[in-house]
Design a protein around this motif. Sequence first.
Motif, PDB file in Angstrom:
ATOM      1  N   UNK A 140       5.871  -1.461  -2.715  1.00  0.00           N
ATOM      2  CA  UNK A 140       4.917  -2.049  -3.656  1.00  0.00           C
ATOM      3  C   UNK A 140       5.643  -2.192  -5.153  1.00  0.00           C
ATOM      4  N   UNK A 141       6.631  -1.457  -5.295  1.00  0.00           N
ATOM      5  CA  UNK A 141       7.459  -1.353  -6.703  1.00  0.00           C
ATOM      6  C   UNK A 141       8.433  -2.646  -6.708  1.00  0.00           C
ATOM      7  N   UNK A 142       8.721  -3.251  -5.408  1.00  0.00           N
ATOM      8  CA  UNK A 142       9.856  -4.126  -5.534  1.00  0.00           C
ATOM      9  C   UNK A 142       9.275  -5.421  -5.668  1.00  0.00           C
ATOM     10  N   UNK A 143      10.077  -6.221  -6.795  1.00  0.00           N
ATOM     11  CA  UNK A 143       9.707  -7.305  -7.442  1.00  0.00           C
ATOM     12  C   UNK A 143       9.613  -8.498  -6.381  1.00  0.00           C
ATOM     13  N   UNK A 144      10.887  -8.547  -5.657  1.00  0.00           N
ATOM     14  CA  UNK A 144      11.011  -9.491  -4.371  1.00  0.00           C
ATOM     15  C   UNK A 144      11.446  -8.961  -3.307  1.00  0.00           C
ATOM     16  N   UNK A 145      10.306  -8.087  -2.626  1.00  0.00           N
ATOM     17  CA  UNK A 145      10.765  -7.339  -1.351  1.00  0.00           C
ATOM     18  C   UNK A 145      11.315  -7.992  -0.261  1.00  0.00           C
ATOM     19  N   UNK A 146      12.500  -7.697   0.638  1.00  0.00           N
ATOM     20  CA  UNK A 146      12.910  -8.257   1.693  1.00  0.00           C
ATOM     21  C   UNK A 146      11.742  -8.060   2.892  1.00  0.00           C
ATOM     22  N   UNK A 147      12.200  -8.374   3.932  1.00  0.00           N
ATOM     23  CA  UNK A 147      11.077  -8.188   5.006  1.00  0.00           C
ATOM     24  C   UNK A 147      10.871  -6.948   5.277  1.00  0.00           C
ATOM     25  N   UNK A 148       9.929  -6.267   5.630  1.00  0.00           N
ATOM     26  CA  UNK A 148       9.712  -5.077   5.963  1.00  0.00           C
ATOM     27  C   UNK A 148       9.068  -4.589   7.309  1.00  0.00           C
ATOM     28  N   UNK A 149       9.870  -3.526   7.795  1.00  0.00           N
ATOM     29  CA  UNK A 149       9.437  -2.962   9.069  1.00  0.00           C
ATOM     30  C   UNK A 149       9.029  -1.275   8.711  1.00  0.00           C
ATOM     31  N   UNK A 150       7.913  -0.829   8.898  1.00  0.00           N
ATOM     32  CA  UNK A 150       7.630   0.358   8.455  1.00  0.00           C
ATOM     33  C   UNK A 150       7.595   1.200   9.858  1.00  0.00           C
ATOM     34  N   UNK A 151       8.246   2.491   9.714  1.00  0.00           N
ATOM     35  CA  UNK A 151       8.280   3.485  10.840  1.00  0.00           C
ATOM     36  C   UNK A 151       7.770   4.785  10.371  1.00  0.00           C
ATOM     37  N   UNK A 152       6.760   5.224  11.041  1.00  0.00           N
ATOM     38  CA  UNK A 152       6.104   6.391  10.577  1.00  0.00           C
ATOM     39  C   UNK A 152       5.458   7.256  11.667  1.00  0.00           C
ATOM     40  N   UNK A 153       4.915   8.261  11.739  1.00  0.00           N
ATOM     41  CA  UNK A 153       4.419   8.993  12.522  1.00  0.00           C
ATOM     42  C   UNK A 153       2.954   9.117  12.590  1.00  0.00           C
ATOM     43  N   UNK A 154       2.482   8.505  11.540  1.00  0.00           N
ATOM     44  CA  UNK A 154       0.894   8.334  11.276  1.00  0.00           C
ATOM     45  C   UNK A 154       0.552   7.129  11.320  1.00  0.00           C
ATOM     46  N   UNK A 155      -0.650   6.840  12.295  1.00  0.00           N
ATOM     47  CA  UNK A 155      -1.270   5.689  12.591  1.00  0.00           C
ATOM     48  C   UNK A 155      -2.336   5.064  11.291  1.00  0.00           C
ATOM     49  N   UNK A 156      -2.415   5.943  10.630  1.00  0.00           N
ATOM     50  CA  UNK A 156      -3.482   5.653   9.538  1.00  0.00           C
ATOM     51  C   UNK A 156      -2.935   4.836   8.548  1.00  0.00           C
ATOM     52  N   UNK A 157      -1.621   4.441   8.537  1.00  0.00           N
ATOM     53  CA  UNK A 157      -0.931   3.889   7.422  1.00  0.00           C
ATOM     54  C   UNK A 157      -0.706   2.237   8.104  1.00  0.00           C
ATOM     55  N   UNK A 158      -1.481   2.180   9.287  1.00  0.00           N
ATOM     56  CA  UNK A 158      -1.205   0.789   9.821  1.00  0.00           C
ATOM     57  C   UNK A 158      -1.711  -0.330   9.011  1.00  0.00           C
ATOM     58  N   UNK A 159      -3.047  -0.395   8.659  1.00  0.00           N
ATOM     59  CA  UNK A 159      -3.801  -1.431   7.998  1.00  0.00           C
ATOM     60  C   UNK A 159      -3.304  -1.465   6.487  1.00  0.00           C
ATOM     61  N   UNK A 160      -2.711  -0.447   5.701  1.00  0.00           N
ATOM     62  CA  UNK A 160      -2.061  -0.446   4.659  1.00  0.00           C
ATOM     63  C   UNK A 160      -0.801  -1.226   4.687  1.00  0.00           C
ATOM     64  N   UNK A 161       0.089  -1.071   5.730  1.00  0.00           N
ATOM     65  CA  UNK A 161       1.113  -1.846   5.887  1.00  0.00           C
ATOM     66  C   UNK A 161       0.931  -3.042   6.031  1.00  0.00           C
ATOM     67  N   UNK A 162      -0.190  -3.609   6.841  1.00  0.00           N
ATOM     68  CA  UNK A 162      -0.413  -5.114   6.881  1.00  0.00           C
ATOM     69  C   UNK A 162      -0.711  -5.572   5.485  1.00  0.00           C
ATOM     70  N   UNK A 163      -1.182  -4.749   4.587  1.00  0.00           N
ATOM     71  CA  UNK A 163      -1.694  -5.418   3.231  1.00  0.00           C
ATOM     72  C   UNK A 163      -0.588  -5.555   2.572  1.00  0.00           C
TER      73      UNK A 163
END
Length: 247
Positions: free
Chosen positions: A68-91
């Motif tokens: 969220x701090x990146x002004x022009x972020x590259x394409x992002x793929x999140x990797x995590x052990x916590x499924x509750x971040x899925x919705x936040x990732x799509x946002x």
Amino acid sequence: MTIRCIAIDDEPLALQQIVAYINKVPFLELAAQCQSALEARKYLSDNVVDAIFCDINMPDLNGMDFVKTLTAPPLIVFTTAYSEYAVEGFKVNAVDYLLKPFGLQDFQRAANRLKERMEHNSLADNPLASSPSPLTTQDDTLFLKTDYRILKVNIPDIRYVEAMSEYLKVWLEGEAKPIITLLSMKKMEERLPANFMRIHRSYIINLDKIQEVNKNRVIMDAETYLPIGDLYKEAFQAYLDTKFLGK
């Protein structure tokens, strides 16, 4: 096409695994590996990359806040052990979300989605490139073996795919009967583009063909009501949130 990427994870073994997977995908090029978001931010201040494979739960600055701090972020793929971040990732418009532990096939699927997004962005930036010459063809078809025939299928015509034991039923626009082919859902899911989503262990749908979403069902037409499985609800809801207008 080569996609320059960085891998970010505070766990050395997890970082080592992602790096190994990146090196196995021909069109990915590892630009750097970082053990914190702060280290990655310092690298990005002097270097340009196309994509980031980013863990979320990290000390000092977590991956979600970092993106969220990146002004022009590259394409992002999140990797995590916590499924509750899925919705936040799509946002934050992540291309994909890999839930640990994940294997090479899952990683390959995410890499393919990165490539599709890169190609789509390139066409959007260069309208002339979106008009192929007569000698080129777009990759919007596939071939399916059914009985003793091999049928050519236009991917945009696929309404949904239904699993049936070891076989798949591929339902096409304007066709009363499906194509039945010996194929796994995993194989089909990897081949289909980003506008297709798995909503149930037995169903992959063309998101462009949805007519209505009613409680835990997706309505494709007056006669086709498909269930949304518990494992897929969160990701599907995240997709809806990106499209939803209203309170």
